[in-house]
Design an enzyme around this catalytic site. Structure first.
Site, PDB file in Angstrom:
ATOM      1  N   THR A 108      25.009 -12.617  11.547  1.00 12.13           N
ATOM      2  CA  THR A 108      23.991 -12.561  11.773  1.00 12.13           C
ATOM      3  C   THR A 108      23.314 -12.360  10.282  1.00 12.13           C
ATOM      4  OG1 THR A 108      22.618 -13.531  13.411  1.00 12.13           O
ATOM      5  CG2 THR A 108      23.182 -11.089  12.943  1.00 12.13           C
ATOM      6  N   ASN A 109      21.944 -13.019  10.386  1.00 14.74           N
ATOM      7  CA  ASN A 109      21.461 -12.788   9.352  1.00 14.74           C
ATOM      8  C   ASN A 109      19.691 -12.324   9.569  1.00 14.74           C
ATOM      9  OD1 ASN A 109      19.496 -14.847   9.762  1.00 14.74           O
ATOM     10  ND2 ASN A 109      21.222 -16.016  10.045  1.00 14.74           N
ATOM     11  N   ARG A 110      18.860 -11.627   8.778  1.00 16.65           N
ATOM     12  CA  ARG A 110      17.877 -11.214   9.386  1.00 16.65           C
ATOM     13  C   ARG A 110      16.039 -12.142   9.801  1.00 16.65           C
ATOM     14  NH1 ARG A 110      18.019  -5.835   6.852  1.00 16.65           N
ATOM     15  NH2 ARG A 110      19.260  -6.204   5.374  1.00 16.65           N
ATOM     16  N   SER A 111      16.859 -13.175  10.378  1.00 18.46           N
ATOM     17  CA  SER A 111      15.841 -14.473  10.497  1.00 18.46           C
ATOM     18  C   SER A 111      15.196 -13.866  12.014  1.00 18.46           C
ATOM     19  CB  SER A 111      16.213 -15.574  10.425  1.00 18.46           C
ATOM     20  OG  SER A 111      15.064 -16.846  11.145  1.00 18.46           O
TER      21      SER A 111
ATOM     22  N   ALA B  77      17.529 -19.976  10.022  1.00 12.92           N
ATOM     23  CA  ALA B  77      19.151 -19.388   8.906  1.00 12.92           C
ATOM     24  C   ALA B  77      19.897 -19.675   9.153  1.00 12.92           C
ATOM     25  CB  ALA B  77      18.623 -18.134   9.258  1.00 12.92           C
TER      26      ALA B  77
END
Ligand code: PMT
Length: 218
Positions: free
Chosen positions: A21-24, A88
């Site tokens: 996943t990512n930091r959004s 994102a």
């Protein structure tokens, strides 16, 4: 107007207990949804996993993966006057999802993952879904902000591209504030001041409504 907004990250599973996943945080997209509601628009919010409560009155569609977001956008886009892609979305996902938890084995010190490209949802809006409404993309960049954003605007057929320099501390991913530059066809980029995501969302919504109305009246 009917406005579709994508928000938050996607999760791309690797095995039953892990994902990429990512930091959004979803804050930017949810602030846009709130601002759109306050301006009297009808809002469909397609959201990846976040800790946020959706503004009361939005039509909320929860998804986890890029493929699910792609399908939700495909199914809801046609009737929208405006579509704003602030999510994102993962650009890559594990090519295979292990059925069982991947075990740490023997003496091996490394594990190699094979990733495959996900669906380009924003890039599909015009080319695959035949969307003709006002199309707004974001570009999260860590270098060459305006050059990369303008290239994305043209390649994905956006009416407006919101360039977000995510290398700057205190703005962008998972922060309360943001600072962006607006990229439009045939116009100089318009930098907006750093401000809370709520204030920025109101400013963006006012600008987008005006531009979308101009486009439909041409
Ligand atoms: O959620 P927050 O914590 O509040 O953070 C806000 C934000 C930094 C996530 C937001 O302001 C932002 O910049 N969103 C875009 C993030 C992004 O993935 O940018 P990108 O440059 O990788 O993608 C370009 C555009 O294509 C985006 O509109 C994205 O939604 C879209 N995209 C990307 C990949 C993909 N497979 N499908 C897409 O539709």
């Amino acid at each position: 107007m009917k406005i579709l907004i994508t928000a938050g990250p996607t999760r791309e599973p690797l095995d039953p207990v892990r994902y990429l996943t990512n930091r959004s945080s979803g804050k930017m997209g949810y602030a846009l949804a709130q601002a759109a509601l306050e301006a009297g628009h009808q809002v469909t919010l397609i959201s990846g996993p976040t800790a946020l409560t959706a503004p009361e009155g939005v039509s909320l569609i929860r998804i986890e993966t890029a493929r699910q977001m792609f399908e939700a956008v495909r199914d809801h886009l046609a009737s929208q006057d405006v579509a704003i892609f602030s999510a994102a979305v993962a650009d890559y996902r594990p090519a295979a999802v292990a059925e069982q938890k991947i075990k740490k084995t023997g003496d091996t010190l490394t594990l190699t993952l094979t990733l495959e490209k996900t669906e380009d949802i924003l890039g599909s809006a015009r080319s695959l879904f035949g969307y003709t409404g006002f199309l707004v993309g974001f570009a999260a960049e860590t270098q060459h902000l305006l050059a990369h954003a303008e290239e994305k605007r043209q390649r994905k057929g956006c009416d407006l591209l919101i360039a977000n320099d995510v290398s700057q501390p205190g703005i962008g991913f998972d922060s309360g504030e943001n600072e962006v530059t607006l990229c439009l066809p045939d116009a100089a980029p318009i930098p907006l001041p750093r401000q809370t995501k709520a204030a920025l969302a109101r400013e963006l919504l006012a600008f987008i409504s005006q531009q979308a109305t101009l486009k439909t009246s041409l």
